[in-house]
Design a protein around this motif. Sequence first.
Motif, PDB file in Angstrom:
ATOM      1  N   SER A 132     -15.780 -31.817  53.020  1.00  0.00           N
ATOM      2  CA  SER A 132     -16.107 -31.893  54.461  1.00  0.00           C
ATOM      3  C   SER A 132     -14.690 -32.131  55.132  1.00  0.00           C
ATOM      4  O   SER A 132     -15.461 -31.056  56.047  1.00  0.00           O
ATOM      5  CB  SER A 132     -17.445 -33.388  55.091  1.00  0.00           C
ATOM      6  OG  SER A 132     -16.416 -34.106  54.767  1.00  0.00           O
ATOM      7  N   VAL A 164     -22.281 -23.334  57.515  1.00  0.00           N
ATOM      8  CA  VAL A 164     -20.926 -23.548  58.044  1.00  0.00           C
ATOM      9  C   VAL A 164     -21.228 -21.641  59.256  1.00  0.00           C
ATOM     10  O   VAL A 164     -20.880 -22.844  60.326  1.00  0.00           O
ATOM     11  CB  VAL A 164     -20.029 -23.766  57.037  1.00  0.00           C
ATOM     12  CG1 VAL A 164     -18.368 -23.393  58.037  1.00  0.00           C
ATOM     13  CG2 VAL A 164     -19.936 -24.923  56.103  1.00  0.00           C
ATOM     14  N   LEU A 192     -20.552 -29.082  63.328  1.00  0.00           N
ATOM     15  CA  LEU A 192     -20.326 -28.873  61.766  1.00  0.00           C
ATOM     16  C   LEU A 192     -20.349 -30.522  61.194  1.00  0.00           C
ATOM     17  O   LEU A 192     -20.815 -30.491  59.894  1.00  0.00           O
ATOM     18  CB  LEU A 192     -18.890 -28.522  61.600  1.00  0.00           C
ATOM     19  CG  LEU A 192     -18.509 -27.117  61.683  1.00  0.00           C
ATOM     20  CD1 LEU A 192     -17.291 -26.424  61.991  1.00  0.00           C
ATOM     21  CD2 LEU A 192     -19.459 -26.396  61.009  1.00  0.00           C
TER      22      LEU A 192
END
Length: 220
Positions: free
Chosen positions: A89, A158, A195
């Motif tokens: 991540s 994303v 995000l």
Amino acid sequence: MSTRRPGLRERKKQATREALRVAALRLALEQGPENVRVDDIAEAAGVSPRTYNNYFSSREQAIVAAVTADRESRIAAAVTARPAGVRLSDAVIDAVVEQFTDPGDEARDVLLMITASPALRETYAETAGSLAGPLAEALVERTGGMDRLAAEVLAACVGTAAKLALQSWLSAAGASAGGLMVLSGSLPDLMRAALSPLAPALDAAAPTSPAREQSGDGQR
């Protein structure tokens, strides 16, 4: 990531696309984007309008492409290049934020122009979705075992999150006097906020050994 050397035909197509991007951006900066015609861009690049239409469907696409060229591959490369101990991540979010929010000094005048034009703002925001394909490849490569479908779904998420952040930022920037929000730190904050909810899914989908997981805990 593929390292296949492009053939002659592919290199010619890349050169034509680059010539069109450069011509579109130069004319837009000189004349204002609303005063640039597709025929003008094609002539400046030394090709026909019909050839232009094989590469871009509008003048806005060509102008924006001059700013976003190769951004998707740079994001993918940045993800795979991060040290193995870095959480997936963190690798993804850092790569996306960096490539979308650090355009360099030369691109700042261009971004000011984009924020002043509703058509360019819309086209610029749409480009975020194009990162999904290269990013999916990077997710599979970096993890060495992520399910392909999971990689594609996560990459699409994303791209969507980045697009929503861009739309929010561009809307505010276009409404501000002179587009000065382009020079502020609001875009990195918006991008990370959009995000961050994907972080648990990215980390959960990444096959990791206990040793690697422990290493990642120490590098947040």
